[in-house]
Write an enzyme that holds these catalytic residues in place. Structure first.
Site, PDB file in Angstrom:
ATOM      1  N   ASP A 165      93.580 103.110  -0.678  1.00  0.00           N
ATOM      2  CA  ASP A 165      94.698 103.777   0.000  1.00  0.00           C
ATOM      3  C   ASP A 165      96.041 103.385  -0.624  1.00  0.00           C
ATOM      4  O   ASP A 165      96.083 102.734  -1.671  1.00  0.00           O
ATOM      5  CB  ASP A 165      94.646 103.480   1.508  1.00  0.00           C
ATOM      6  N   GLU A 168      96.187  99.885  -1.443  1.00  0.00           N
ATOM      7  CA  GLU A 168      95.190  99.432  -2.408  1.00  0.00           C
ATOM      8  C   GLU A 168      94.039  98.702  -1.706  1.00  0.00           C
ATOM      9  O   GLU A 168      93.545  97.685  -2.167  1.00  0.00           O
ATOM     10  CB  GLU A 168      95.883  98.585  -3.485  1.00  0.00           C
ATOM     11  N   GLU A 329     110.087  93.642  -0.682  1.00  0.00           N
ATOM     12  CA  GLU A 329     109.012  94.553  -0.265  1.00  0.00           C
ATOM     13  C   GLU A 329     108.819  94.476   1.242  1.00  0.00           C
ATOM     14  O   GLU A 329     108.692  95.481   1.921  1.00  0.00           O
ATOM     15  CB  GLU A 329     107.729  94.146  -0.994  1.00  0.00           C
TER      16      GLU A 329
HETATM   17  C1  BGC Z   1     101.545  98.013  -2.293  1.00  0.00           C
HETATM   18  C2  BGC Z   1     101.481  99.354  -2.990  1.00  0.00           C
HETATM   19  C3  BGC Z   1     102.509  99.406  -4.093  1.00  0.00           C
HETATM   20  C4  BGC Z   1     102.417  98.194  -5.007  1.00  0.00           C
HETATM   21  C5  BGC Z   1     103.559  98.135  -5.991  1.00  0.00           C
HETATM   22  C6  BGC Z   1     101.407  96.900  -3.298  1.00  0.00           C
HETATM   23  O1  BGC Z   1     101.527  95.687  -2.626  1.00  0.00           O
HETATM   24  O2  BGC Z   1     100.505  97.908  -1.329  1.00  0.00           O
HETATM   25  O3  BGC Z   1     101.744 100.394  -2.099  1.00  0.00           O
HETATM   26  O4  BGC Z   1     102.303 100.572  -4.833  1.00  0.00           O
HETATM   27  O5  BGC Z   1     102.456  97.033  -4.243  1.00  0.00           O
HETATM   28  O6  BGC Z   1     104.792  98.136  -5.348  1.00  0.00           O
END
Ligand code: BGC
Length: 371
Positions: A165, A168, A329
């Site tokens: 998803d 990931e 993030e």
């Molecule tokens: C997230 C993804 C994202 C990736 C890079 C992962 O931790 O779950 O959605 O694409 O980080 O930012």
């Protein structure tokens, strides 16, 4: 009104745009984060939404460069895609590790570090952003036609498969946000016209894409809704923050309709603290509040007549900036499972900061609320 001064919010918008441009690789790729060890790659998902924000903010060249990079990455794999599609068409079982990756090295390579690679959403999202960007700025589409055709073939052949998803995870399921991203990309291509007013797909491909759209819509309607709201995966009952994309901007369901309303209420009720969790039970860095999802909630609120709430989300995101103006993030003030923080910090270091996708979604929300 936001509690942060409008001028401070505008400063953060400007510095976010500068940060994204400064980190865009000469190839056009956007790294997920410039200084987090495993994020020195360009994800189609992150990159497409970053390009979308740049396009909305009139940074046309930056968006063009990313979209051309996507096309080059896909054109370089046109033979691989047609081979996969042909083998699947003959009924051959294709294993997940043969499929296209979710992230590429900044110069467009597959990369050789192991990753949770089979994710379909980015191949739909880049198409959706390409169509929105070229329509918004009157950019020519001709040079993109081979990559559009390859992407459509890939999604038509594989778009309903289980895969990892947006986070990931859970490769065994079919995820509603992933199906929604595929649908959004296919629908956008089918509706778009090139600079000569012609459809982008030849008749046969358009027929196949139309049939896929109908099948995916039927799948979502029959298995992707429980108690009136969209679900994290087909056949499930839980919600996930990524479902917000199916409302705004993808409009997989009518953003003003009853399913969107129930999904919004459920996501808000279950996942919103100050910011928005990915899902209940998340343990990545303990499962904190994600800036991109908080922006998403605000984006949807701004589009559905809830401007005060949208401004509150913008404010909350701005309050998470480091003294250098960097957006992470996620943040850990209301972490669901603090006992997992040390495990992830030991493995990959502190939470990725700056995350370019967080900056991009902040910009998108700021523009949406008319900042
Ligand atoms: C997230 C993804 C994202 C990736 C890079 C992962 O931790 O779950 O959605 O694409 O980080 O930012």
């Amino acid at each position: 009104m936001p509690t942060a001064a409008r001028s401070d919010l505008r400063t953060l918008v400007e510095s976010s745009l500068t940060l994204i441009e400064a980190n865009q690789h000469p190839s056009g790729a956007y790294p997920a984060s410039p200084n987090y060890p495993v994020y020195q790659y360009s994800w189609l998902r992150d990159g497409a939404f970053i390009a979308d924000a740049m396009s909305r903010a009139d940074r046309v060249d930056s968006a063009d460069r990313f979209l051309r990079w996507c096309a080059a990455v896909i054109d370089a794999r046109a033979g691989r895609i047609s081979d996969l599609v042909a083998r699947a068409g003959c009924g051959e079982e294709i294993s997940a590790d043969e499929m296209l990756p979710t992230r590429y090295t900044l110069d467009g390579g597959d990369g050789d570090e192991p990753w949770w690679n089979f994710q379909l959403d980015g191949y739909g999202t880049w198409l959706w952003v390409l169509m929105a960007h070229t329509a918004r700025h009157g950019r020519p589409l001709d040079a993109y036609c081979p990559a559009i055709a390859s992407s459509v073939d890939y999604l038509v052949a594989f778009g309903d498969r289980p895969c990892y998803d947006w986070w990931e995870e859970h490769a065994e399921h079919r995820h509603v946000a992933t199906v929604g991203s595929v649908l959004a990309g296919l629908r956008a291509v089918l509706h778009a016209r090139n600079e000569h007013g012609k459809p982008l797909l030849d008749a046969e491909r358009a027929r196949a894409a139309t049939a896929s759209v109908s099948a995916l819509e039927a799948l979502l309607a029959s298995e992707g809704i429980a108690e009136g709201h969209l679900t994290k995966w087909l056949g499930g009952t839980a919600v996930d923050g990524s479902l917000l994309a199916c409302l705004t901007p993808f409009e997989v369901v009518d953003p003003h309709g009853p399913v969107a309303q129930r999904t919004y209420q459920q996501v808000r009720g279950e996942l919103l603290r100050g910011g928005v969790y990915r899902y209940l039970g998340d343990t990545f860095y303990g499962g904190g509040e994600w800036l991109i999802l908080t922006a998403w909630l605000g984006w949807h609120e701004a589009r559905t007549g809830r401007p005060e709430e949208a401004l509150r989300r913008l404010d909350w995101i701005a309050a998470q900036a480091t003294p250098d103006g960097h957006l992470p993030e996620q943040v850990s003030g209301n972490t669901q499972h603090p006992e997992y923080i040390a495990e992830w910090t030991g493995r990959w270091g502190r939470v990725a900061t700056p995350l370019l996708w967080s900056h991009a979604m902040f910009v998108t929300l700021a523009l949406e609320v008319g900042l």
